[in-house]
Scaffold this motif. Structure first.
Motif, PDB file in Angstrom:
ATOM      1  N   ALA A  72       0.819  -1.217   0.000  1.00 26.97           N
ATOM      2  CA  ALA A  72       0.000   0.000   0.000  1.00 26.97           C
ATOM      3  C   ALA A  72       0.856   1.273   0.000  1.00 26.97           C
ATOM      4  O   ALA A  72       0.664   2.164  -0.845  1.00 26.97           O
ATOM      5  N   PRO A  73       1.835   1.455   0.904  1.00 26.29           N
ATOM      6  CA  PRO A  73       2.650   2.673   0.860  1.00 26.29           C
ATOM      7  C   PRO A  73       3.536   2.763  -0.388  1.00 26.29           C
ATOM      8  O   PRO A  73       3.790   3.851  -0.908  1.00 26.29           O
ATOM      9  N   ILE A  74       3.972   1.567  -0.882  1.00 23.07           N
ATOM     10  CA  ILE A  74       4.768   1.585  -2.116  1.00 23.07           C
ATOM     11  C   ILE A  74       3.929   2.128  -3.273  1.00 23.07           C
ATOM     12  O   ILE A  74       4.377   2.956  -4.071  1.00 23.07           O
ATOM     13  N   TYR A  75       2.673   1.622  -3.374  1.00 15.52           N
ATOM     14  CA  TYR A  75       1.799   2.067  -4.461  1.00 15.52           C
ATOM     15  C   TYR A  75       1.486   3.559  -4.350  1.00 15.52           C
ATOM     16  O   TYR A  75       1.470   4.286  -5.356  1.00 15.52           O
ATOM     17  N   ARG A  76       1.249   4.046  -3.120  1.00 16.65           N
ATOM     18  CA  ARG A  76       0.976   5.484  -2.941  1.00 16.65           C
ATOM     19  C   ARG A  76       2.176   6.325  -3.369  1.00 16.65           C
ATOM     20  O   ARG A  76       2.018   7.374  -4.012  1.00 16.65           O
ATOM     21  N   LEU A  78       4.430   5.414  -5.560  1.00 21.93           N
ATOM     22  CA  LEU A  78       4.517   5.316  -7.013  1.00 21.93           C
ATOM     23  C   LEU A  78       3.554   6.307  -7.691  1.00 21.93           C
ATOM     24  O   LEU A  78       3.887   6.943  -8.698  1.00 21.93           O
ATOM     25  N   ARG A  79       2.368   6.426  -7.138  1.00 24.10           N
ATOM     26  CA  ARG A  79       1.383   7.365  -7.714  1.00 24.10           C
ATOM     27  C   ARG A  79       1.879   8.794  -7.590  1.00 24.10           C
ATOM     28  O   ARG A  79       1.741   9.601  -8.516  1.00 24.10           O
ATOM     29  N   ARG A  80       2.448   9.121  -6.433  1.00 26.66           N
ATOM     30  CA  ARG A  80       2.989  10.479  -6.260  1.00 26.66           C
ATOM     31  C   ARG A  80       4.135  10.728  -7.246  1.00 26.66           C
ATOM     32  O   ARG A  80       4.234  11.805  -7.850  1.00 26.66           O
ATOM     33  N   ASP A  81       4.992   9.728  -7.425  1.00 27.21           N
ATOM     34  CA  ASP A  81       6.115   9.887  -8.362  1.00 27.21           C
ATOM     35  C   ASP A  81       5.608  10.064  -9.792  1.00 27.21           C
ATOM     36  O   ASP A  81       6.141  10.886 -10.558  1.00 27.21           O
ATOM     37  N   ARG A  82       4.585   9.260 -10.184  1.00 31.84           N
ATOM     38  CA  ARG A  82       4.037   9.391 -11.530  1.00 31.84           C
ATOM     39  C   ARG A  82       3.435  10.776 -11.754  1.00 31.84           C
ATOM     40  O   ARG A  82       3.589  11.385 -12.814  1.00 31.84           O
ATOM     41  N   GLN A  83       2.736  11.279 -10.714  1.00 27.39           N
ATOM     42  CA  GLN A  83       2.143  12.611 -10.842  1.00 27.39           C
ATOM     43  C   GLN A  83       3.223  13.687 -10.986  1.00 27.39           C
ATOM     44  O   GLN A  83       3.100  14.611 -11.808  1.00 27.39           O
ATOM     45  N   GLU A  84       4.297  13.537 -10.208  1.00 25.19           N
ATOM     46  CA  GLU A  84       5.390  14.503 -10.314  1.00 25.19           C
ATOM     47  C   GLU A  84       6.061  14.425 -11.689  1.00 25.19           C
ATOM     48  O   GLU A  84       6.418  15.454 -12.284  1.00 25.19           O
ATOM     49  N   ILE A  85       6.217  13.197 -12.200  1.00 24.61           N
ATOM     50  CA  ILE A  85       6.811  13.040 -13.533  1.00 24.61           C
ATOM     51  C   ILE A  85       5.924  13.684 -14.594  1.00 24.61           C
ATOM     52  O   ILE A  85       6.408  14.349 -15.515  1.00 24.61           O
ATOM     53  N   GLN A  86       4.600  13.486 -14.487  1.00 24.75           N
ATOM     54  CA  GLN A  86       3.674  14.109 -15.439  1.00 24.75           C
ATOM     55  C   GLN A  86       3.757  15.637 -15.370  1.00 24.75           C
ATOM     56  O   GLN A  86       3.766  16.324 -16.406  1.00 24.75           O
ATOM     57  N   ASP A  87       3.824  16.156 -14.138  1.00 29.12           N
ATOM     58  CA  ASP A  87       3.950  17.614 -13.986  1.00 29.12           C
ATOM     59  C   ASP A  87       5.255  18.115 -14.603  1.00 29.12           C
ATOM     60  O   ASP A  87       5.284  19.149 -15.279  1.00 29.12           O
ATOM     61  N   LEU A  88       6.340  17.365 -14.349  1.00 30.74           N
ATOM     62  CA  LEU A  88       7.634  17.757 -14.924  1.00 30.74           C
ATOM     63  C   LEU A  88       7.610  17.675 -16.446  1.00 30.74           C
ATOM     64  O   LEU A  88       8.159  18.549 -17.133  1.00 30.74           O
ATOM     65  N   ASN A  89       6.952  16.642 -16.991  1.00 30.81           N
ATOM     66  CA  ASN A  89       6.858  16.522 -18.445  1.00 30.81           C
ATOM     67  C   ASN A  89       6.069  17.670 -19.050  1.00 30.81           C
ATOM     68  O   ASN A  89       6.441  18.206 -20.103  1.00 30.81           O
ATOM     69  N   ARG A  90       4.962  18.056 -18.383  1.00 30.93           N
ATOM     70  CA  ARG A  90       4.190  19.200 -18.874  1.00 30.93           C
ATOM     71  C   ARG A  90       5.016  20.482 -18.804  1.00 30.93           C
ATOM     72  O   ARG A  90       4.966  21.334 -19.704  1.00 30.93           O
ATOM     73  N   TYR A  91       5.797  20.606 -17.735  1.00 30.72           N
ATOM     74  CA  TYR A  91       6.658  21.785 -17.583  1.00 30.72           C
ATOM     75  C   TYR A  91       7.726  21.823 -18.677  1.00 30.72           C
ATOM     76  O   TYR A  91       7.961  22.864 -19.299  1.00 30.72           O
ATOM     77  N   VAL A  92       8.335  20.643 -18.918  1.00 33.90           N
ATOM     78  CA  VAL A  92       9.347  20.572 -19.981  1.00 33.90           C
ATOM     79  C   VAL A  92       8.723  20.829 -21.346  1.00 33.90           C
ATOM     80  O   VAL A  92       9.295  21.545 -22.183  1.00 33.90           O
ATOM     81  N   ASP A  93       7.534  20.273 -21.586  1.00 33.14           N
ATOM     82  CA  ASP A  93       6.854  20.518 -22.857  1.00 33.14           C
ATOM     83  C   ASP A  93       6.551  21.998 -23.045  1.00 33.14           C
ATOM     84  O   ASP A  93       6.674  22.536 -24.151  1.00 33.14           O
ATOM     85  N   GLY A  94       6.153  22.656 -21.950  1.00 33.79           N
ATOM     86  CA  GLY A  94       5.900  24.096 -22.030  1.00 33.79           C
ATOM     87  C   GLY A  94       7.157  24.874 -22.366  1.00 33.79           C
ATOM     88  O   GLY A  94       7.135  25.817 -23.168  1.00 33.79           O
ATOM     89  N   ILE A  95       8.273  24.462 -21.737  1.00 32.35           N
ATOM     90  CA  ILE A  95       9.553  25.129 -22.028  1.00 32.35           C
ATOM     91  C   ILE A  95       9.945  24.915 -23.490  1.00 32.35           C
ATOM     92  O   ILE A  95      10.382  25.845 -24.180  1.00 32.35           O
ATOM     93  N   MET A  96       9.768  23.690 -23.992  1.00 34.63           N
ATOM     94  CA  MET A  96      10.118  23.394 -25.378  1.00 34.63           C
ATOM     95  C   MET A  96       9.227  24.164 -26.348  1.00 34.63           C
ATOM     96  O   MET A  96       9.693  24.668 -27.380  1.00 34.63           O
ATOM     97  N   MET A  97       7.940  24.273 -26.035  1.00 41.31           N
ATOM     98  CA  MET A  97       7.039  25.048 -26.893  1.00 41.31           C
ATOM     99  C   MET A  97       7.424  26.521 -26.887  1.00 41.31           C
ATOM    100  O   MET A  97       7.389  27.189 -27.928  1.00 41.31           O
ATOM    101  N   ALA A  98       7.807  27.019 -25.710  1.00 43.01           N
ATOM    102  CA  ALA A  98       8.249  28.411 -25.633  1.00 43.01           C
ATOM    103  C   ALA A  98       9.527  28.618 -26.435  1.00 43.01           C
ATOM    104  O   ALA A  98       9.700  29.627 -27.127  1.00 43.01           O
ATOM    105  N   ALA A  99      10.446  27.632 -26.351  1.00 44.35           N
ATOM    106  CA  ALA A  99      11.691  27.738 -27.112  1.00 44.35           C
ATOM    107  C   ALA A  99      11.430  27.698 -28.610  1.00 44.35           C
ATOM    108  O   ALA A  99      12.083  28.394 -29.391  1.00 44.35           O
ATOM    109  N   GLU A 100      10.459  26.884 -29.033  1.00 41.64           N
ATOM    110  CA  GLU A 100      10.113  26.834 -30.450  1.00 41.64           C
ATOM    111  C   GLU A 100       9.471  28.135 -30.924  1.00 41.64           C
ATOM    112  O   GLU A 100       9.594  28.505 -32.088  1.00 41.64           O
TER     113      GLU A 100
END
Length: 432
Positions: A72-76, A78-100
């Motif tokens: 149970a704590p491992i899965y929780r 993992l979910r937090r890590d996935r959410q942080e990765i998604q947020d970071l990916n959106r942030y990186v995508d925003g930076i790349m779009m701004a750079a383009e």
């Protein structure tokens, strides 16, 4: 693990009780059977946990005994890590779009000066292709000696002006190399072609104005100094009058230059307006009379003017454009030449005003520059005919304000055709 230990203790107690009641063999058999059952259950639970580890995105399996508290704590987490990765990916995508979206080019290099990434603007500036050029040395891609010397410096205090020729077009790039991160480099490119052209135009304009005004001022100053140093009655009346006439001509020439410069300034600064319906045929007739007066009977004039065609626009501006073309034709056509003036509708419904002459003609390389201020194909001849070098520049500004086009065709020694083509939206047909 505590529940497994507890189960073993329970089975041991139960086996002891059975051994005391029914005999030791039966008690031992019951205890061993319990241990075997616990082993089977644990194996099944571990198998379910192992299957879950193959796809950690799914929730952990329910009812896996002591593993529930671990998974149970491992899965929780993992979910937090996935959410942080998604947020970071959106942030990186925003930076790349701004750079383009940057109007400047951006290129990233590793420590070996190999291309890692670039935006679309940089591809247009330098001709990069990220799919094929990635991980290649920038020195093999941008083969310019100036860039090679600049990039191999230990540090870069300022940008480099680079002039590139791409697809037959000259481009001026301001290029800045900057270190960042750990052994990485960033190149920023800016297209300053238009800025450099404007700066060149400004310098040429100042130089040309100074040159155009210097000649008449020198003439005036020379005559005035001569008249000032000589006694009042030492010059014959006829010579004094000739001097005064020459000074008057030079003064009028300077006045024409200043007047044309003011006209250009007004055209550039005033807003474009629709204007009124203008009878262009009347403007052409007036300009023809002026051209005939300048010609003094030395040229033949042929006309083909449709009086029904009118234009929505500014009468004063259109009058200037119409007369400029006729005046130029007279000035640059030798004696006994023919000047043909037409005002008609073409097959697309556009109004066309053309002035054709049998004059000296214009070289092909000079035609694109004719509308530049003070540009003269033959400087000596232009000044002798009294031109200011601003007529076609004024005409160009006027037709742009009327959504029209200026087309020039010419051959050396044969003649030229200057045409103003007005869009159908500005044409107004009148009854004869």
């Amino acid at each position: 693990m505590f529940s497994i230990f507890t189960s073993i203790v329970i089975w041991a107690l139960l086996g002891s009780l059975i051994a005391w009641w029914l005999g030791p063999l039966i008690g031992l058999a019951l205890f061993c059977g319990g241990l075997l059952l616990l082993l089977v259950i644990s194996t099944l639970q571990l198998s379910r946990v192992e299957r879950w580890t193959r796809n950690l995105n799914d929730p952990p399996p329910p009812a896996v005994g002591p593993w529930d508290a671990i998974l149970a704590p491992i899965y929780r987490q993992l979910r937090r890590d996935r959410q942080e990765i998604q947020d970071l990916n959106r942030y990186v995508d925003g930076i790349m779009m701004a750079a383009e979206a940057l109007p400047d080019g951006a290129i990233t290099l590793n420590g070996d000066m190999e291309l890692q990434w670039c935006n679309q603007t940089a591809c247009e500036h330098i001709g990069l292709n990220l799919a094929t050029d990635r991980h290649h040395s920038i020195f093999n891609i941008l083969r310019e000696p100036e860039f090679s010397r600049y990039a191999r410096q230990p540090q870069w205090d300022g940008p480099l002006m680079l002039h590139l020729n791409k697809d037959g077009r000259e481009r001026s790039l301001l290029l800045q190399l900057t270190p960042y991160g750990l052994g990485q480099f960033l190149i920023v490119t800016r297209d300053v072609t238009q800025v450099e052209m404007l700066e060149t135009t400004r310098k040429d304009f100042v130089a040309n104005v100074s040159h155009e005004l210097r000649t008449p001022l020198t003439v005036l100053l020379g005559f005035l100094e001569t008249l000032q140093d000589m006694p009042a009655d030492s010059l014959p009346l006829e010579q004094r009058q000739r001097y005064e006439q020459m000074m008057l001509e030079q003064t009028r020439h300077m006045q024409s230059i200043v007047s044309d410069l003011l006209t250009l300034s007004t055209l550039e600064s005033s807003p474009t307006v629709e204007g009124d319906v203008v009878q262009v045929s009347q403007l052409i007739e007036s300009a023809l009379k002026q051209g005939e007066a300048i010609s003094g009977g030395q040229h033949s004039f042929v006309t083909d003017i449709d009086p029904r065609i009118a234009i929505q626009g500014m009468e004063t501006e259109l009058s200037s454009a119409v007369s400029n073309l006729i005046t130029n034709a007279v000035r640059y056509t030798p004696k006994d030449g023919t000047i043909t003036v037409r005002w008609y509708l073409n097959d697309n419904g556009e109004a066309c005003y053309s002035v054709q002459d049998t004059g000296i003609g214009i070289a092909a390389q000079d035609i694109p520059r004719l509308t530049e201020r003070f540009y003269r194909v033959d400087k000596g001849r232009s000044r002798s005919t009294g031109g200011t070098g601003l007529g076609l520049a004024i005409t160009k500004h006027i037709i742009v304000r009327h959504n029209a086009d200026l087309q020039i065709q010419s051959r050396l020694g044969v003649g030229s055709v200057f045409m103003l083509r007005f869009p159908k939206s500005r044409v107004r047909l009148q009854d004869s």
